[in-house]
Design an enzyme around this catalytic site. Structure first.
Site, PDB file in Angstrom:
ATOM      1  N   LEU A  58       0.815  -1.208   0.000  1.00 46.91           N
ATOM      2  CA  LEU A  58       0.000   0.000   0.000  1.00 46.91           C
ATOM      3  C   LEU A  58       0.856   1.269   0.000  1.00 46.91           C
ATOM      4  O   LEU A  58       0.323   2.373  -0.053  1.00 46.91           O
ATOM      5  CB  LEU A  58      -0.979  -0.007   1.177  1.00 46.91           C
ATOM      6  CG  LEU A  58      -1.956  -1.188   1.174  1.00 46.91           C
ATOM      7  CD1 LEU A  58      -2.979  -1.047   2.284  1.00 46.91           C
ATOM      8  CD2 LEU A  58      -2.655  -1.353  -0.179  1.00 46.91           C
ATOM      9  N   ARG A  59       2.168   1.089   0.079  1.00 49.31           N
ATOM     10  CA  ARG A  59       3.140   2.175  -0.168  1.00 49.31           C
ATOM     11  C   ARG A  59       3.182   3.271   0.865  1.00 49.31           C
ATOM     12  O   ARG A  59       4.168   3.981   0.950  1.00 49.31           O
ATOM     13  CB  ARG A  59       2.920   2.815  -1.558  1.00 49.31           C
ATOM     14  CG  ARG A  59       3.016   1.864  -2.731  1.00 49.31           C
ATOM     15  CD  ARG A  59       4.318   1.098  -2.749  1.00 49.31           C
ATOM     16  NE  ARG A  59       4.488   0.317  -3.975  1.00 49.31           N
ATOM     17  CZ  ARG A  59       5.250  -0.758  -4.036  1.00 49.31           C
ATOM     18  NH1 ARG A  59       5.910  -1.183  -2.964  1.00 49.31           N
ATOM     19  NH2 ARG A  59       5.377  -1.410  -5.172  1.00 49.31           N
ATOM     20  N   ASP A  73       9.522  -8.840   2.669  1.00 48.08           N
ATOM     21  CA  ASP A  73       9.186  -8.948   1.250  1.00 48.08           C
ATOM     22  C   ASP A  73       9.730  -7.789   0.427  1.00 48.08           C
ATOM     23  O   ASP A  73       9.757  -6.647   0.875  1.00 48.08           O
ATOM     24  CB  ASP A  73       7.670  -9.017   1.047  1.00 48.08           C
ATOM     25  CG  ASP A  73       7.328  -9.238  -0.418  1.00 48.08           C
ATOM     26  OD1 ASP A  73       7.756 -10.268  -0.966  1.00 48.08           O
ATOM     27  OD2 ASP A  73       6.680  -8.377  -1.026  1.00 48.08           O
ATOM     28  N   HIS A  83       9.887 -13.951   0.961  1.00 53.19           N
ATOM     29  CA  HIS A  83      10.179 -13.602  -0.436  1.00 53.19           C
ATOM     30  C   HIS A  83      11.434 -14.401  -0.772  1.00 53.19           C
ATOM     31  O   HIS A  83      12.530 -14.033  -0.379  1.00 53.19           O
ATOM     32  CB  HIS A  83      10.413 -12.095  -0.544  1.00 53.19           C
ATOM     33  CG  HIS A  83      10.913 -11.644  -1.884  1.00 53.19           C
ATOM     34  ND1 HIS A  83      10.161 -10.838  -2.718  1.00 53.19           N
ATOM     35  CD2 HIS A  83      12.076 -11.860  -2.543  1.00 53.19           C
ATOM     36  CE1 HIS A  83      10.846 -10.582  -3.824  1.00 53.19           C
ATOM     37  NE2 HIS A  83      12.017 -11.184  -3.740  1.00 53.19           N
ATOM     38  N   HIS A 122       4.522 -15.613  -3.532  1.00 52.87           N
ATOM     39  CA  HIS A 122       4.625 -15.628  -4.997  1.00 52.87           C
ATOM     40  C   HIS A 122       5.510 -16.714  -5.619  1.00 52.87           C
ATOM     41  O   HIS A 122       6.516 -16.426  -6.242  1.00 52.87           O
ATOM     42  CB  HIS A 122       5.038 -14.259  -5.536  1.00 52.87           C
ATOM     43  CG  HIS A 122       6.131 -13.548  -4.766  1.00 52.87           C
ATOM     44  ND1 HIS A 122       7.341 -14.126  -4.465  1.00 52.87           N
ATOM     45  CD2 HIS A 122       6.181 -12.291  -4.257  1.00 52.87           C
ATOM     46  CE1 HIS A 122       8.083 -13.252  -3.805  1.00 52.87           C
ATOM     47  NE2 HIS A 122       7.410 -12.140  -3.655  1.00 52.87           N
ATOM     48  N   ASP A 164      -0.035  -9.687  -4.755  1.00 55.34           N
ATOM     49  CA  ASP A 164       1.234  -8.941  -4.760  1.00 55.34           C
ATOM     50  C   ASP A 164       1.037  -7.585  -5.460  1.00 55.34           C
ATOM     51  O   ASP A 164       1.880  -7.124  -6.224  1.00 55.34           O
ATOM     52  CB  ASP A 164       2.359  -9.754  -5.429  1.00 55.34           C
ATOM     53  CG  ASP A 164       3.742  -9.149  -5.175  1.00 55.34           C
ATOM     54  OD1 ASP A 164       3.848  -8.144  -4.429  1.00 55.34           O
ATOM     55  OD2 ASP A 164       4.716  -9.678  -5.740  1.00 55.34           O
ATOM     56  N   HIS A 203       3.209   1.517  -8.697  1.00 58.73           N
ATOM     57  CA  HIS A 203       4.334   2.442  -8.903  1.00 58.73           C
ATOM     58  C   HIS A 203       3.809   3.651  -9.656  1.00 58.73           C
ATOM     59  O   HIS A 203       2.824   3.555 -10.391  1.00 58.73           O
ATOM     60  CB  HIS A 203       5.452   1.778  -9.701  1.00 58.73           C
ATOM     61  CG  HIS A 203       6.155   0.696  -8.949  1.00 58.73           C
ATOM     62  ND1 HIS A 203       6.973   0.966  -7.873  1.00 58.73           N
ATOM     63  CD2 HIS A 203       6.152  -0.651  -9.086  1.00 58.73           C
ATOM     64  CE1 HIS A 203       7.450  -0.179  -7.387  1.00 58.73           C
ATOM     65  NE2 HIS A 203       6.963  -1.181  -8.098  1.00 58.73           N
TER      66      HIS A 203
HETATM   67 ZN   LIG Z   1       7.966 -10.382  -2.869  1.00 58.14          ZN
END
Ligand SMILES: [Zn+2]
Length: 445
Positions: free
Chosen positions: A75-76, A171, A198, A251, A324, A328
């Site tokens: 969510l940045r 991650d 990750h 992932h 995921d 950006h």
């Molecule tokens: Zn990742």
């Protein structure tokens, strides 16, 4: 709180095995009653319910599912920042939560690779508070495994858990130093927490941009070999067994990783795994036009890797689906394949892409797909959601399985436009999303 009747839909609840056409009555934010269409009154044997709830939603021809749960979104928004600092971000908790409910997700777990990273109890508390303020999806924070996500020393997992962190992850990268990684897993095991890994061994992956193979030659770009993922998944599974920590592999993108997870599960390790929409629906061939929207970590792989991941989703080796979602800015993604950041958005396109990759070819039926989006991720993290059982929180997603539409990121609530499925003509659309019995999304198209 207002009562709500979801009338005449196909009620699909993988947690209880329910699959029938009927009515769902929601009262006080919870699932109050479920029964045959038109039979649910306020009292046993009552009249047809229409008109007896404060609001009726016609679900005929639609699927009534538990709300989707996504264990992996970005969510940045950095913790503990003010309004002005949120202006230029590629996403915020509020826009991410809006994207979530637009895609049918009632619960999203937010990764801590913000800037600065979410690695403290205060940061976790901030995420929970801001998530509640959105009044949309449930936003559950994942704490960083290491201080500053720097991979050098474990963060204070117990303090973050006490503050509400639902899991731990670095991650975006792996914890390269095995001694540090082991300490993190031991600490997580002690407090009964899940480590979301990750899996990417930097010794193989460093500097790589695309899957090692035909694309490295075709594009003249450095490759990320499959060994990077296989070696890291092997290490994570081995340490899960050695430390007793529950490990969730993020992932999974290739055949070797699938085989390792399958073997670890057979041997009894406490390992679960997820796959993303893009690793099910796209191959490395998508990169031929050199568009940075297809740059993602782990990279898009070969057709045989995609087939292996799909088979693992089918047979349950991969327990759940996760987007995921990685927004950006347009400026960042405009820098070209080499300089652009890794990542794609996924929340608002996930459902029809799963339909395309899994339902249309006959790999999964609807109940199997919904299990991987609802109760399975709930079980991975021990969350009290993901079911339509009577008494449960009324987190509900109503789907039109036949609706045909064209994916247009310009219509998304997410600030991100880096969607690799733009222009796809797809089938399957979220019509309503309810969180705690409140309608938080309504498709007006
Ligand atoms: Zn990742």
């Amino acid at each position: 709180m207002a009562s709500l009747l979801l009338m005449g839909g196909r009620i699909l609840d993988p947690a209880t095995g329910r699959d029938e056409v009927g009515d769902v009555v929601i009262e006080g934010g919870r699932i109050a009653r479920i029964g045959p269409a038109g039979k649910l009154g306020p009292t046993p044997g009552g009249q047809a319910p229409t008109g007896q709830a404060d609001r009726t939603i016609d679900c005929r021809g639609r699927i009534v599912s538990p709300g989707f749960i996504d264990l992996h979104v970005h969510l940045r928004e950095p913790p503990l920042k003010g309004v002005s600092e949120r202006a230029g971000l590629p996403e915020t908790i509020a826009t991410g939560a809006a994207a979530a409910v637009g895609g049918g997700f009632t619960t999203v777990c937010a990764m801590p690779n913000t800037d600065p990273p979410m690695d403290s109890a205060e940061a976790v508390a901030y995420y929970i508070r801001r998530g509640r303020e959105t009044n949309l999806a449930r936003v559950l924070p994942i704490g960083a495994m290491t201080r500053g996500r720097a991979g050098r020393e474990p963060a204070d997992l117990a303090a973050m858990k006490a503050s509400g962190a639902v899991a731990f992850s670095d991650d975006g990268s792996d914890v390269a130093d095995e001694r540090v990684f082991r300490k993190v897993l031991e600490s997580a095991a002690t407090i009964g927490a899940v480590a979301i890994c990750h899996c990417e061994d930097a010794r193989f992956a460093a500097g790589g941009i695309v899957n090692d193979g035909p694309m490295t030659l075709a594009l003249g770009l450095p490759g990320i070999p499959s060994e990077a993922e296989t070696a890291a998944v092997e290490r994570a599974c081995r340490l899960a067994a050695e430390t007793g920590c529950r490990v969730h592999v993020a992932h999974v993108s290739m055949a070797g990783a699938v085989a390792t997870v399958r073997r670890a599960k057979t041997e009894g390790a406490s390992v679960t795994a997820e796959a993303t929409p893009h690793h099910l629906a796209l191959t490395q061939e998508a990169l031929r036009g050199r568009e940075s929207v297809f740059k993602v970590s782990p990279p898009l792989r070969s057709a045989s890797d995609v087939a292996a991941v799909i088979e693992a989703v089918r047979d349950g080796t991969i327990d759940c689906l996760a987007t995921d979602h990685a927004p950006h800015t347009a400026a960042a993604k405009a820098k070209g394949l080499v300089a652009a950041p890794f990542g794609m958005i996924g929340l608002e396109s996930a459902l029809p892409v799963y339909v395309r990759a899994l339902i249309e070819p006959g790999i999964l039926e609807w109940p199997d797909l919904l299990a991987r989006l609802t109760i399975n991720p709930a079980r991975v993290l021990g969350l009290p959601y993901g079911t339509l059982a009577v008494g449960a929180e009324a987190d509900v997603t109503v789907i039109d399985p036949e609706a045909e539409w064209t994916i247009d990121p310009g219509q998304f609530a997410s600030r991100g436009r880096n969607c690799p499925f733009a222009g796809w003509k797809v089938k399957g659309r979220v019509k309503w999303t309810l969180v705690g019995g409140r309608v938080v999304y309504e498709d007006l198209a």
